[in-house]
Design a protein around this motif. Structure first.
Motif, PDB file in Angstrom:
ATOM      1  N   LEU A  98       0.837  -1.195   0.000  1.00 27.07           N
ATOM      2  CA  LEU A  98       0.000   0.000   0.000  1.00 27.07           C
ATOM      3  C   LEU A  98       0.876   1.250   0.000  1.00 27.07           C
ATOM      4  O   LEU A  98       1.807   1.363   0.793  1.00 27.07           O
ATOM      5  CB  LEU A  98      -0.907   0.026   1.244  1.00 27.07           C
ATOM      6  CG  LEU A  98      -1.777   1.276   1.405  1.00 27.07           C
ATOM      7  CD1 LEU A  98      -2.873   1.318   0.351  1.00 27.07           C
ATOM      8  CD2 LEU A  98      -2.393   1.335   2.811  1.00 27.07           C
ATOM      9  N   TRP A 337      -7.253  -0.148   5.114  1.00 21.01           N
ATOM     10  CA  TRP A 337      -6.543  -1.240   4.442  1.00 21.01           C
ATOM     11  C   TRP A 337      -6.200  -2.353   5.434  1.00 21.01           C
ATOM     12  O   TRP A 337      -6.385  -3.538   5.139  1.00 21.01           O
ATOM     13  CB  TRP A 337      -5.277  -0.694   3.783  1.00 21.01           C
ATOM     14  CG  TRP A 337      -4.497  -1.724   3.047  1.00 21.01           C
ATOM     15  CD1 TRP A 337      -4.697  -2.190   1.778  1.00 21.01           C
ATOM     16  CD2 TRP A 337      -3.357  -2.440   3.547  1.00 21.01           C
ATOM     17  NE1 TRP A 337      -3.764  -3.135   1.448  1.00 21.01           N
ATOM     18  CE2 TRP A 337      -2.936  -3.317   2.523  1.00 21.01           C
ATOM     19  CE3 TRP A 337      -2.661  -2.429   4.754  1.00 21.01           C
ATOM     20  CZ2 TRP A 337      -1.844  -4.165   2.678  1.00 21.01           C
ATOM     21  CZ3 TRP A 337      -1.573  -3.276   4.910  1.00 21.01           C
ATOM     22  CH2 TRP A 337      -1.174  -4.130   3.879  1.00 21.01           C
ATOM     23  N   CYS A 346      -8.764   5.434  -3.853  1.00 23.51           N
ATOM     24  CA  CYS A 346      -7.811   4.463  -4.375  1.00 23.51           C
ATOM     25  C   CYS A 346      -7.813   4.480  -5.900  1.00 23.51           C
ATOM     26  O   CYS A 346      -8.878   4.523  -6.520  1.00 23.51           O
ATOM     27  CB  CYS A 346      -8.146   3.072  -3.857  1.00 23.51           C
ATOM     28  SG  CYS A 346      -6.935   1.818  -4.320  1.00 23.51           S
TER      29      CYS A 346
END
Length: 348
Positions: A98, A337, A346
């Motif tokens: 991420l 997340w 996102c």
């Protein structure tokens, strides 16, 4: 999946790594994730050092090597504003899953490489909309009323010559009843419109992508907006279609003595054409926070027009609230997340 989430907070001298760490600490106990976390902090040089392209990404700060080193030891999450998330960085960081960018768009991330390496990329839209809108109005007022020029004469040169701005020929314009055109009506432009309406300005808006009610009068074309506006303020995104949106042809449509304001993106304006219009007197002034090239080169023609141009070094989004808000938005995405929830902002 480890019980400890390993995070890199690659901040800078605006969005401090400490702000990111504190924001994550604030989200974690309140919302819970079932995992502990460990943050490694990295401070990049921006804005004390200008951003620029790094490998294939734009507007980045720092080097690929220092980011790769920070992401070592199986770091799964990167929160940053300016770090260069290139193909090389992504391939050298196999544990990374991420990336959260603390800005309105992840221009410092290679999105194609992120997809290939199964890395989600989030961003922080709207974090600086209020600050940029306020700065725009401030810069506009400064240009209309010759505030910086008068200040420089009095405080810098200890001269009362700024009193000439009280003569009819040199006095400025006031916002009440002034026709002001806004190009773009997004998060910033809409706030500027509301503020200018409160001043009593005659606000006009050109934005072909916005539907519904607006503050001010909607006009159907950019040409119409330019012909009718004594002041034009730019709030469009920079795209291939909007690059060079305001050139010599467009500037010639403005009424003589008009003022141009740009706190959006420098390449929206043909800078040479703008200087030509200022030198000829076609425009009486400009207020600029963004430029075709940043930092502005020492040989820029704009520096010879200081009596007509108000210039600031890309400060529109510079408020403490923006840095804190960006860190908070990023931390909330990390929390989502970690809990397996849908990410709010996102791209991959």
């Amino acid at each position: 999946m480890s019980e400890i989430l390993r995070i890199v907070a690659a901040g800078d001298h605006f969005v401090r790594p400490r702000l990111i760490s504190e924001a994550i600490s604030g989200v974690w106990p309140r919302e819970g994730s079932g995992r502990g976390f460990l943050v490694r902090e990295l401070t990049l040089g921006w804005p004390l050092e200008p951003f620029g392209p790094v490998a294939e990404v734009d507007e980045a700060s720092g080097t690929e090597d220092e980011l790769i080193a920070a992401l070592a030891d199986d770091r799964e999450v990167l929160v940053t504003q300016m770090a260069p998330v290139t193909e090389r960085v992504l391939e050298a960081s196999p544990a990374l899953r991420l990336v959260v960018v603390c800005r309105g768009g992840p221009v410092n991330v290679n999105l194609d490489a992120a997809k290939v390496n199964d890395v989600r990329v989030c961003y922080a839209p709207g974090r600086n909309a209020a600050a940029t809108a306020e700065f725009t109005v401030g810069l506009l007022l400064a240009a209309l009323r010759r505030i910086p020029q008068a200040h420089n004469l009095l405080a810098g040169q200890r001269s009362w010559q700024g009193a000439t701005y009280y003569t009819y020929e040199h006095s400025g314009l006031e916002l009440e009843d002034l026709p002001v055109g806004l190009v773009g009506y997004g998060a910033v432009g809409s706030r500027v419109a509301r503020a200018l309406c409160a001043f009593g300005a005659q606000v006009m808006v050109y934005d072909p992508y916005v539907r519904g009610e607006i503050h001010g009068l909607r006009v159907s074309s950019l040409d119409e907006l330019l012909r009718r506006s004594r002041v034009v303020s730019l709030h469009a995104r920079l795209t291939p279609e909007t690059r060079g949106l305001i050139g010599s042809r467009e500037l010639a449509l403005l009424p003589e003595g008009a003022v141009l304001v740009n706190v959006a993106r420098g390449p929206l304006v043909d800078e040479d054409a703008l200087c030509d219009a200022l030198e000829s007197g076609r425009l009486s002034g400009a207020a600029l926070d963004t430029y075709e090239r940043e930092p502005v080169g020492a040989g820029s023609r704009l520096f010879g027009l200081a009596d007509r141009v108000v210039m600031t070094p890309h400060l529109g989004g510079a408020s403490r609230a923006v840095a804190e808000k960006a860190a908070r938005i990023a931390a909330e995405e990390v929390g989502r997340w970690a809990r397996g929830e849908t990410l709010a902002h996102c791209l991959t």
